[in-house]
Design an enzyme around this catalytic site. Sequence first.
Site, PDB file in Angstrom:
ATOM      1  N   CYS A   1      66.279  12.154  74.206  1.00  0.00           N
ATOM      2  CA  CYS A   1      64.885  12.558  74.139  1.00  0.00           C
ATOM      3  C   CYS A   1      64.734  14.057  74.329  1.00  0.00           C
ATOM      4  O   CYS A   1      65.345  14.851  73.633  1.00  0.00           O
ATOM      5  CB  CYS A   1      64.073  11.760  75.151  1.00  0.00           C
TER       6      CYS A   1
ATOM      7  N   LYS B   1      71.104   9.306  80.861  1.00  0.00           N
ATOM      8  CA  LYS B   1      70.245  10.486  80.759  1.00  0.00           C
ATOM      9  C   LYS B   1      70.171  11.189  82.104  1.00  0.00           C
ATOM     10  O   LYS B   1      69.903  10.580  83.141  1.00  0.00           O
ATOM     11  CB  LYS B   1      68.849  10.071  80.290  1.00  0.00           C
TER      12      LYS B   1
ATOM     13  N   GLU C   1      66.706   6.110  70.799  1.00  0.00           N
ATOM     14  CA  GLU C   1      66.577   5.963  72.251  1.00  0.00           C
ATOM     15  C   GLU C   1      65.935   4.625  72.619  1.00  0.00           C
ATOM     16  O   GLU C   1      65.008   4.173  71.960  1.00  0.00           O
ATOM     17  CB  GLU C   1      65.721   7.107  72.798  1.00  0.00           C
TER      18      GLU C   1
END
Length: 567
Positions: free
Chosen positions: A440, A387, A317
């Site tokens: 994440c 995301k 990430e």
Amino acid sequence: MKSKRLSVRRSMAEQGLPLGLVSGAGWRSAMLRWLIALVLGALSVAGLSPLALWPVFFVTLTGLVLLLDAAAGTARVGDARSWPLRCRAAAAVGWWFGFGYFLAGLYWIGLAFLVEAEKFAWLMPFAVTVLPAGLALFFALGAAAARLAWTPGLGRVLALAAALGVTEWLRGNVLTGFPWNALGYALTGNDYIMQVASLVGVTGLSFLAVLVFALPAAALGQDGLWCQLRVTVGAIGASVILLGAFHAFGAWRLSSDEPAPQGSGRLRLVQPNIPQAEKWVGDNRQRIFETYLDLSRRDPHGQMSGFNGVTHVVWPESSLPFLMLQTPSALRAIGDLLPDDVVLITGSLRAKTAADGSLVETDGLYTIYNDIAVLDGTGRPVATFDKMHLVPFGEYLPAQQALESIGLEQLTRLKGGFAAGIGPRALTVPGLPPVIPLVCYEAIFPEEIRPTADESWLLNLTNDAWFGMSSGPYQHLQQARLRAVEQGLPVVRVANTGISAVISARGRVLERLPLGAAGVIESALPGRLPTTIYGRVGDLGLLTLCLCAIAGMRRALIRDRQVTRTR
């Protein structure tokens, strides 16, 4: 006189705990209950990853039931106001248990505030106490709801299992949700028992964990030595039978051969181990970029082997501390690094651009996404995913403009915060089957993973460097493993400082890099399994278990009334 003795006997049986300091309405008794609940909640964390001493939950959850029994002493039997008083006392016990559980289980969140200690250290005491205090409200709600259906013996265990199962589901969905360390993870310390998640998911496991580990409490509070002995044997036997059944199911599921790898691709996972405190220092940008380029050329033994047999390189990430997709020199360097037939999958920061490629500004700020980008062998971006589920106070502030106006910032210190992607949750990677991307902590939300028939693996890119060498990264890995079991899909997990891993569709860790180490691992993409029951019905499994619990509570209540009449 006989009626009075019967009321006292029923009160003691209902409480199930020897009367004494922990029962009663006095403040000393209440404080002692709360202290014991706090200790039991904190002790429960030893049953989670990385220690995984899961039998400790027999002590802690049985103890929770007994403390809720003791809370019955806050009101006299027959008092018209008894049920609100008892629910209030039960909620307090549940809150203190939850506060201890989350305080010990989430202490590592405070480490993120020390990355830029000069800016955020003053917030650390609030972070490590306010979040557990808020999450503990769900345990308080569960305890109070269970107390409404409290009956002696097994009935109260069923009530608590159903109530906490539902409130754990609520914890994962209310507001933005935060289902970290759901009680169901108590049953994932054993690879065999963990397989039950393929049937009911982590929400169903939460119900089953409370039921199994609190069953010994069903034996307490019985009249007579013979009755006490009989019920004790029965409760312990039922708990052993349930665990045995779970283990047998897991053994059967794990006895099958692993499915064949998907396709002919070979993945190289890069774990650079860049400390978070160094990442955003301007002078380190080029060095960090070169670290990624260097590791990408190396094999798992550290040898400079090039890309022999490797088809895909995967970085974690937000791998680079700059806007990679808007930095032509970086894209050219990646194109020079990769052979034409090798693809790079990487976490990146992406700025919103107009049709002509210029950056889009809103109120003087760029719109920035936490992104997964796919680049071909020439360094050209061919696919992106933004995301969708952002971290509150980490990637954005709930009332961004208002809180920024008084000087507050999220941990990433990005003015205006990150923007959330709009989906869909899918990513196309050349040379690999369609994938569900999880950036994440998106990997902790099972209800957000809804694969179609085409998507056959999960990709989790994360940066757990914020939390150092704590238990947080181990807990995060365990949750990723459970997503594999729930869906029957393999997981490829790449983390900046670890723990990077290749996880089979049954949750086995096939390859891994330890926490705090730099290196690479290589693996084929593991095969998928047929869609699991949980993958088909989702959290309907929890609903089914709760309905069964209600039926069991009703039967226990009828039996208790029959026994009372015979007396």
